[in-house]
Design a protein around this motif. Structure first.
Motif, PDB file in Angstrom:
ATOM      1  N   UNK A 435     -28.074 -26.934   0.669  1.00 24.12           N
ATOM      2  CA  UNK A 435     -26.932 -27.121   1.484  1.00 24.12           C
ATOM      3  C   UNK A 435     -27.203 -27.588   2.495  1.00 24.12           C
ATOM      4  N   UNK A 436     -28.806 -27.487   2.898  1.00 25.15           N
ATOM      5  CA  UNK A 436     -29.034 -27.817   4.705  1.00 25.15           C
ATOM      6  C   UNK A 436     -28.994 -29.308   4.975  1.00 25.15           C
ATOM      7  N   UNK A 437     -29.486 -29.989   4.193  1.00 24.91           N
ATOM      8  CA  UNK A 437     -30.175 -30.622   3.388  1.00 24.91           C
ATOM      9  C   UNK A 437     -28.552 -32.193   3.315  1.00 24.91           C
ATOM     10  N   UNK A 438     -27.628 -31.623   2.536  1.00 22.09           N
ATOM     11  CA  UNK A 438     -26.396 -31.836   2.264  1.00 22.09           C
ATOM     12  C   UNK A 438     -25.596 -31.937   3.370  1.00 22.09           C
ATOM     13  N   UNK A 439     -25.755 -30.962   4.097  1.00 20.19           N
ATOM     14  CA  UNK A 439     -24.637 -31.396   5.046  1.00 20.19           C
ATOM     15  C   UNK A 439     -24.818 -32.076   6.389  1.00 20.19           C
ATOM     16  N   UNK A 440     -26.577 -32.097   6.296  1.00 28.03           N
ATOM     17  CA  UNK A 440     -27.128 -32.601   7.578  1.00 28.03           C
ATOM     18  C   UNK A 440     -26.700 -34.552   7.451  1.00 28.03           C
ATOM     19  N   UNK A 441     -26.695 -34.928   6.095  1.00 28.34           N
ATOM     20  CA  UNK A 441     -26.610 -35.899   5.096  1.00 28.34           C
ATOM     21  C   UNK A 441     -25.268 -37.150   5.859  1.00 28.34           C
ATOM     22  N   UNK A 442     -24.483 -35.924   4.974  1.00 22.64           N
ATOM     23  CA  UNK A 442     -23.414 -35.826   5.054  1.00 22.64           C
ATOM     24  C   UNK A 442     -22.458 -36.038   7.013  1.00 22.64           C
ATOM     25  N   UNK A 443     -22.819 -35.524   7.586  1.00 20.64           N
ATOM     26  CA  UNK A 443     -22.319 -35.154   9.262  1.00 20.64           C
ATOM     27  C   UNK A 443     -23.616 -36.998   9.696  1.00 20.64           C
TER      28      UNK A 443
END
Length: 524
Positions: A435-443
């Motif tokens: 979740x952390x990596x996905x959120x950082x990538x998307x943001x």
């Protein structure tokens, strides 16, 4: 004109970053220190059988004569990497003898001491310095702004796939990918001969460390042949220099084992291991196997199939497999499929003028080639997806279409890696990492490029964390101990859809290239 602009643009980008050298180096250093501290916290976590594999290789290279390195078979964890990696293990073993000599005893199978854990985990962390160096050099070539460089550093150094595979599961992929990035960063500098030769040396070393990179070797060969040799008036001389580098590295690597070359090659290419790994990689064969399963169930219901073997390829074992309905692929078939899938890439790279000296198309060629081998190769490991995801990071921060592919591919590819961490006490950690990596990538990428994905792509990616929750928690609540391989199969199949979708989109984008990148740069 386009080639000239590409060359000028590339030189401008390379010249741009030194003006902010202090800032970029400081960012790289801070991110590296931060992620290294996190890696240190992971030292006590679960490790896979690969931990014993590499401990055993330390023992073999330290305690046995060179003639026995590739013939010793008292342990099932036989040495099956190219000779140069064996020499790396030997060098590490020379240090290990001062940490815990017992780890270097061949008879000490499954030996695990606290010092052994600290040493082996520490070597992976230490060798990640090469990965950080590769990220630094590749960023200098491709990133044309400070924010692009920062995002690239974060997405690559903090890649959760490497955290999962190297620093929990245990392997040395970061070290190898660092050399891969260094090879790329140097061979694209076609106007600087010493850099190109250094890049060729890095890639020759890489092939002799891990032979899986043979899949992308045709791209390097075509690129160097077309952009470095044929496009100059010193073709034969440059060919000779490149060939000399390759032959020298091969001689140093394989020379001591020339008398047992067939034995070495049999270790490097073990075709009897079967089409798929114990846990299916998220590739075309996961979809093929699932199609065979569904067809066999359907035909059994109709009474047209009376086969008694019900659990083919769902026992989690490494073995040769037979299909119930569909034709059983052979190593030759997988090779032909893989080679056929990369032929159009090689053709474009060699014959199309706007491809021959375009560094971004060279990078896309490498990524697509890595994806082709991942999708159609024989006995592909799930970790091989990182060979495509990591290089794609640098293009994702410079181009909107690449960023779109990166979000889909990295989300699916990383989710497919999480079942490697099967202990229940790791469930919160792996869900949090994803979740952390996905959120950082998307943001970060959404702020840079605004709207990136279509609605159905958002829906697909949003379901990936739920898939992990089902695989780790919900399946046992619903089915108990029944159908133990079902959540793993569902993860492989669902993630394979995302990887296959990314491959089709990226291939289409590659073939329809018409200097869109150049136009975008002019607008910026």
């Amino acid at each position: 004109m386009d080639n000239k602009y590409e060359c000028v643009s590339r030189q401008a980008k390379i010249a741009h970053l030194p003006s902010i050298k202090y800032d970029t180096n400081k960012i790289l250093f801070r991110v590296f220190i931060l992620i290294t501290c996190f890696k240190l916290l992971l030292i006590p976590t679960y490790h896979s059988t690969d931990f014993e594999v590499h401990r055993n290789w330390l023992a073999i290279t330290h305690s046995l004569s060179i003639n026995e390195w590739y013939t010793h078979s008292k342990s099932q964890w036989t040495l099956d990497y190219p000779p140069l990696f064996a020499w790396v293990e030997y060098i590490l073993s020379c240090v290990a003898q001062f940490i815990d000599p017992k780890m270097l005893e061949v008879e000490n199978l499954n030996y695990v001491s606290l010092n052994t854990i600290y040493f082996q985990r520490g070597t992976v962390i230490f060798l990640d310095l090469i990965f950080a160096y590769g990220v630094k050099e590749l960023g200098k070539v491709f990133c044309n702004s400070f924010d692009s460089y920062v995002i690239f550093v974060i997405l690559s150094l903090c890649n959760i796939g490497l955290l999962v595979v190297d620093h929990i599961h245990f392997q040395y992929n970061g070290f190898l990918l660092g050399i891969f990035l260094l090879a790329i960063a140097n061979v694209v500098k076609i106007n600087r001969q010493i850099c190109v030769l250094q890049g060729a040396l890095w890639f020759a070393l890489l092939l002799n460390l891990k032979h899986i990179y043979l899949y992308v070797a045709p791209i390097f060969i075509i690129w160097l042949l077309k952009s470095y040799c044929i496009n100059s008036n010193k073709c034969l001389r440059r060919l000779f220099m490149l060939g000399s580098i390759v032959v020298t590295v091969l001689a140093i690597s394989f020379g001591p084992f020339i008398s047992q070359l067939p034995q070495v090659l049999s270790r490097l290419f073990p075709f009897k291991r079967g089409l798929v790994h114990a846990y299916w990689a998220a590739n075309a064969w996961a979809l093929y196997i699932s199609a065979d399963k569904l067809l066999s169930l359907f035909l059994k219901q109709l009474g047209w199939l009376k086969a008694t073997k019900l659990a083919v390829m769902t026992g989690g074992l490494v073995q040769e497999q037979l299909f119930l309905v569909l034709p059983t692929p052979t190593p030759l078939i997988t090779f032909l499929l893989t080679f056929s899938s990369i032929l159009p890439i090689l053709y474009c790279l060699f014959f199309k003028k706007n491809f021959a000296t375009n560094v971004k198309q060279f990078m896309r060629s490498l990524i697509l080639c890595a994806l082709c081998s991942f999708l159609f190769g024989w006995h592909v490991h799930e970790k091989a997806i990182l060979t495509a995801i990591i290089p794609l990071c640098v293009l994702a921060v410079t181009n909107k279409k690449d960023a779109r592919i990166f979000l889909i591919l990295s989300s699916a590819g990383h989710t497919a890696l999480l079942p490697l961490l099967y202990p229940t006490n790791l469930i919160p950690l792996k869900i949090l990492l994803l979740l952390t990596y996905m959120v950082i990538s998307f943001l970060t990428l959404s702020i840079k490029f605004k709207q990136l994905l279509y609605f159905h792509e958002y829906i697909y990616i949003a379901n990936l964390p739920m898939l992990t929750v089902y695989e780790t928690l919900l399946h046992k609540l619903i089915f108990g101990n029944k159908l133990p391989f079902l959540p793993l199969a569902l993860t492989s199949i669902y993630c394979a859809i995302g990887v296959f979708y990314s491959w089709i989109l990226y291939y289409s984008m590659f073939l329809r290239y018409n200097n869109v990148d150049d136009q975008q740069k002019r607008n910026e």
